[in-house]
Motif scaffolding. Structure first.
Motif, PDB file in Angstrom:
ATOM      1  N   PHE A  95      47.457  -8.822 -56.649  1.00 48.27           N
ATOM      2  CA  PHE A  95      46.163  -8.138 -56.583  1.00 48.27           C
ATOM      3  C   PHE A  95      45.079  -9.094 -56.089  1.00 48.27           C
ATOM      4  O   PHE A  95      44.271  -8.740 -55.227  1.00 48.27           O
ATOM      5  N   THR A  96      45.061 -10.298 -56.623  1.00 45.32           N
ATOM      6  CA  THR A  96      44.050 -11.276 -56.227  1.00 45.32           C
ATOM      7  C   THR A  96      44.119 -11.548 -54.730  1.00 45.32           C
ATOM      8  O   THR A  96      43.094 -11.524 -54.031  1.00 45.32           O
ATOM      9  N   GLU A  97      45.323 -11.799 -54.233  1.00 42.10           N
ATOM     10  CA  GLU A  97      45.479 -12.223 -52.843  1.00 42.10           C
ATOM     11  C   GLU A  97      45.393 -11.073 -51.857  1.00 42.10           C
ATOM     12  O   GLU A  97      44.850 -11.234 -50.754  1.00 42.10           O
ATOM     13  N   ARG A  98      45.907  -9.887 -52.215  1.00 42.72           N
ATOM     14  CA  ARG A  98      45.993  -8.814 -51.227  1.00 42.72           C
ATOM     15  C   ARG A  98      44.908  -7.754 -51.354  1.00 42.72           C
ATOM     16  O   ARG A  98      44.728  -6.951 -50.444  1.00 42.72           O
ATOM     17  N   VAL A  99      44.166  -7.744 -52.471  1.00 39.40           N
ATOM     18  CA  VAL A  99      43.047  -6.808 -52.608  1.00 39.40           C
ATOM     19  C   VAL A  99      41.728  -7.586 -52.606  1.00 39.40           C
ATOM     20  O   VAL A  99      40.927  -7.460 -51.685  1.00 39.40           O
ATOM     21  N   CYS A 100      41.518  -8.433 -53.610  1.00 37.36           N
ATOM     22  CA  CYS A 100      40.251  -9.168 -53.700  1.00 37.36           C
ATOM     23  C   CYS A 100      39.988 -10.026 -52.470  1.00 37.36           C
ATOM     24  O   CYS A 100      38.850 -10.126 -51.997  1.00 37.36           O
ATOM     25  N   LEU A 101      41.031 -10.679 -51.977  1.00 33.08           N
ATOM     26  CA  LEU A 101      40.871 -11.617 -50.861  1.00 33.08           C
ATOM     27  C   LEU A 101      41.385 -11.052 -49.542  1.00 33.08           C
ATOM     28  O   LEU A 101      41.621 -11.814 -48.600  1.00 33.08           O
ATOM     29  N   HIS A 102      41.554  -9.743 -49.469  1.00 37.26           N
ATOM     30  CA  HIS A 102      41.984  -9.144 -48.193  1.00 37.26           C
ATOM     31  C   HIS A 102      41.006  -9.541 -47.099  1.00 37.26           C
ATOM     32  O   HIS A 102      39.786  -9.475 -47.269  1.00 37.26           O
ATOM     33  N   GLU A 103      41.531  -9.966 -45.976  1.00 33.90           N
ATOM     34  CA  GLU A 103      40.681 -10.547 -44.931  1.00 33.90           C
ATOM     35  C   GLU A 103      39.593  -9.597 -44.442  1.00 33.90           C
ATOM     36  O   GLU A 103      38.466 -10.032 -44.139  1.00 33.90           O
ATOM     37  N   TYR A 105      38.206  -6.983 -46.199  1.00 33.34           N
ATOM     38  CA  TYR A 105      37.243  -6.820 -47.292  1.00 33.34           C
ATOM     39  C   TYR A 105      36.375  -8.067 -47.429  1.00 33.34           C
ATOM     40  O   TYR A 105      35.152  -7.976 -47.566  1.00 33.34           O
ATOM     41  N   LYS A 106      37.004  -9.231 -47.378  1.00 33.61           N
ATOM     42  CA  LYS A 106      36.260 -10.474 -47.510  1.00 33.61           C
ATOM     43  C   LYS A 106      35.269 -10.641 -46.357  1.00 33.61           C
ATOM     44  O   LYS A 106      34.136 -11.108 -46.551  1.00 33.61           O
ATOM     45  N   GLY A 107      35.674 -10.253 -45.155  1.00 34.43           N
ATOM     46  CA  GLY A 107      34.768 -10.355 -44.021  1.00 34.43           C
ATOM     47  C   GLY A 107      33.532  -9.481 -44.177  1.00 34.43           C
ATOM     48  O   GLY A 107      32.417  -9.885 -43.844  1.00 34.43           O
ATOM     49  N   ILE A 108      33.731  -8.260 -44.706  1.00 37.20           N
ATOM     50  CA  ILE A 108      32.609  -7.354 -44.948  1.00 37.20           C
ATOM     51  C   ILE A 108      31.676  -7.931 -46.004  1.00 37.20           C
ATOM     52  O   ILE A 108      30.445  -7.944 -45.837  1.00 37.20           O
ATOM     53  N   CYS A 109      32.246  -8.425 -47.090  1.00 31.17           N
ATOM     54  CA  CYS A 109      31.432  -8.976 -48.179  1.00 31.17           C
ATOM     55  C   CYS A 109      30.668 -10.210 -47.724  1.00 31.17           C
ATOM     56  O   CYS A 109      29.480 -10.379 -48.050  1.00 31.17           O
ATOM     57  N   LYS A 125      13.440 -30.530 -45.582  1.00 30.73           N
ATOM     58  CA  LYS A 125      13.838 -29.122 -45.595  1.00 30.73           C
ATOM     59  C   LYS A 125      15.351 -29.019 -45.771  1.00 30.73           C
ATOM     60  O   LYS A 125      16.120 -29.730 -45.120  1.00 30.73           O
ATOM     61  N   HIS A 126      15.768 -28.109 -46.664  1.00 35.15           N
ATOM     62  CA  HIS A 126      17.177 -27.893 -46.927  1.00 35.15           C
ATOM     63  C   HIS A 126      17.553 -26.441 -46.635  1.00 35.15           C
ATOM     64  O   HIS A 126      16.705 -25.544 -46.701  1.00 35.15           O
ATOM     65  N   VAL A 127      18.811 -26.219 -46.332  1.00 34.26           N
ATOM     66  CA  VAL A 127      19.350 -24.874 -46.124  1.00 34.26           C
ATOM     67  C   VAL A 127      20.605 -24.733 -46.968  1.00 34.26           C
ATOM     68  O   VAL A 127      21.506 -25.577 -46.902  1.00 34.26           O
ATOM     69  N   SER A 128      20.650 -23.696 -47.786  1.00 35.02           N
ATOM     70  CA  SER A 128      21.826 -23.421 -48.609  1.00 35.02           C
ATOM     71  C   SER A 128      22.347 -22.023 -48.325  1.00 35.02           C
ATOM     72  O   SER A 128      21.569 -21.102 -48.033  1.00 35.02           O
ATOM     73  N   VAL A 129      23.650 -21.865 -48.417  1.00 36.29           N
ATOM     74  CA  VAL A 129      24.287 -20.560 -48.270  1.00 36.29           C
ATOM     75  C   VAL A 129      25.052 -20.250 -49.550  1.00 36.29           C
ATOM     76  O   VAL A 129      25.919 -21.022 -49.974  1.00 36.29           O
ATOM     77  N   SER A 130      24.703 -19.139 -50.189  1.00 35.09           N
ATOM     78  CA  SER A 130      25.397 -18.676 -51.382  1.00 35.09           C
ATOM     79  C   SER A 130      26.403 -17.608 -50.967  1.00 35.09           C
ATOM     80  O   SER A 130      26.044 -16.585 -50.395  1.00 35.09           O
ATOM     81  N   LYS A 131      27.668 -17.865 -51.238  1.00 33.38           N
ATOM     82  CA  LYS A 131      28.733 -16.931 -50.857  1.00 33.38           C
ATOM     83  C   LYS A 131      28.996 -15.930 -51.981  1.00 33.38           C
ATOM     84  O   LYS A 131      28.717 -16.199 -53.157  1.00 33.38           O
ATOM     85  N   PRO A 132      29.553 -14.778 -51.657  1.00 34.02           N
ATOM     86  CA  PRO A 132      29.826 -13.754 -52.673  1.00 34.02           C
ATOM     87  C   PRO A 132      30.852 -14.218 -53.706  1.00 34.02           C
ATOM     88  O   PRO A 132      31.612 -15.168 -53.482  1.00 34.02           O
ATOM     89  N   GLN A 133      30.880 -13.513 -54.841  1.00 39.06           N
ATOM     90  CA  GLN A 133      31.803 -13.810 -55.935  1.00 39.06           C
ATOM     91  C   GLN A 133      32.368 -12.499 -56.479  1.00 39.06           C
ATOM     92  O   GLN A 133      31.762 -11.438 -56.331  1.00 39.06           O
ATOM     93  N   ILE A 134      33.524 -12.589 -57.119  1.00 37.71           N
ATOM     94  CA  ILE A 134      34.102 -11.380 -57.714  1.00 37.71           C
ATOM     95  C   ILE A 134      33.211 -10.901 -58.856  1.00 37.71           C
ATOM     96  O   ILE A 134      32.661 -11.703 -59.607  1.00 37.71           O
TER      97      ILE A 134
END
Length: 314
Positions: A95-103, A105-109, A125-134
């Motif tokens: 489930f983790t690899e094929r649903v949560c991390l489906h390429e 779905y992950k690209g959309i998120c 000046k700094h730039v930060s990127v916060s990535k999505p989480q489950i």
């Protein structure tokens, strides 16, 4: 959920319904950019053949024992005929690899939930990127006789506030979360397919749902529905005599929606236990109504310490 004491505003049907639909794409050829554009336009998209029959078999092998051990929900948010299992990352690597991390779905998120932020520290000046989480994971088994679930938006947990806009005005960051529902078995209108209101992500936050605007997301095994958390949706009634609607679901949210210091790892559980309930809630062991911060669909205070807080989920 408990009925509201507030009279909702009059419901207004979506204008020009013909421009809203639910596009379908082939999982083998779909491109994330096209999926993102479709979601911005309609609020959700169907991807056919996201998972193979072998992958679905592994998912069911992992979760079926947990489903059969579940009991009826004590309340009215889920029909009593529904069985559900949460915490799937800890129960199924597939489930983790094929649903949560489906390429796809992950690209959309990544495209719609990532946050790029510029800030100054002194003269640098700094730039930060916060990535999505489950955000949450669950498998739902809706069995014969289950009533329809009320239409709702899942971003209610974040108290997400927004005004009515057009699809051309939609900007990444408006939504707090994105969900995926993958069919483990064929889902039809008769056995409880998700009702989904295309275009409802563009309505104002306090506009109630209109049942007549909903469509049924009918899926073959392995197909997935991906939708914005600001879209109205709900499971339908299972009017069949012997069919189970089996759906694997996950939500991903913005990475910035969390505490700065991780209290759950920073403070020993025995120390947390020694504090009064009010302090435990303040430290993050309570639930932010509605439904934010639960453990096994209960307040952590109930699961960990045997406390029962009235209406603690909503």
């Amino acid at each position: 959920m408990a009925p509201s004491a507030i009279t909702p505003p009059a419901a207004e049907k979506l204008t020009d319904k013909a421009k809203f639909t639910v596009d379908s794409f082939d999982g083998a050829t779909a491109q994330a950019d096209d999926l993102v554009a479709s979601i911005i336009r309609n609020g959700g998209v169907i991807i056919r053949n996201m998972l193979t029959a072998a992958e679905l078999a592994q998912l069911e092998e992992d979760v079926r024992p947990h489903l059969e051990a579940d009991v009826a929900w004590d309340g009215d948010f889920f029909p009593k005929e529904t069985r559900r299992v949460c915490g799937l990352v800890g129960k199924s690597r597939a489930f983790t690899e094929r649903v949560c991390l489906h390429e796809l779905y992950k690209g959309i998120c990544d495209a719609l939930l990532s946050s790029r932020f510029e800030y100054w520290v002194g003269q640098e000046k700094h730039v930060s990127v916060s990535k999505p989480q489950i955000n949450s994971t669950t498998v739902l088994s809706i069995r014969p006789g289950a009533r329809a679930q009320e239409l709702h938006r899942d971003d209610m947990i974040h108290h997400n506030r927004f005004d009515e806009i057009t699809a051309d005005e939609y900007k990444p960051g408006r939504d707090t979360a994105i969900g995926i529902f993958v069919a483990g078995k064929k889902t039809t209108k008769a056995n409880g397919a998700t009702r989904f209101v295309p275009g409802s992500h563009l309505q104002k936050q306090d506009a109630p749902p209109v049942e007549e605007d909903a469509v049924h997301a009918e899926l073959d095994p392995g197909d997935g529905l991906i939708m914005l958390a600001s879209c109205y949706h709900g499971g339908s009634a299972n009017t069949t005599e012997d069919e189970e609607r089996l759906v694997y679901g996950a939500f991903v949210t913005k990475g910035v929606l969390r505490q700065e210091e991780n209290q759950y790892l920073a403070v020993p559980l025995e120390t947390i236990k020694s504090y009064p309930t009010e302090t435990q809630e303040f430290l993050g062991y309570g639930v932010s109504a509605p439904f934010l911060g639960w453990l096994e669909l209960q307040s952590p205070l109930s699961v960990l310490f045997g406390k029962k807080i009235m209406n603690d989920l909503y």
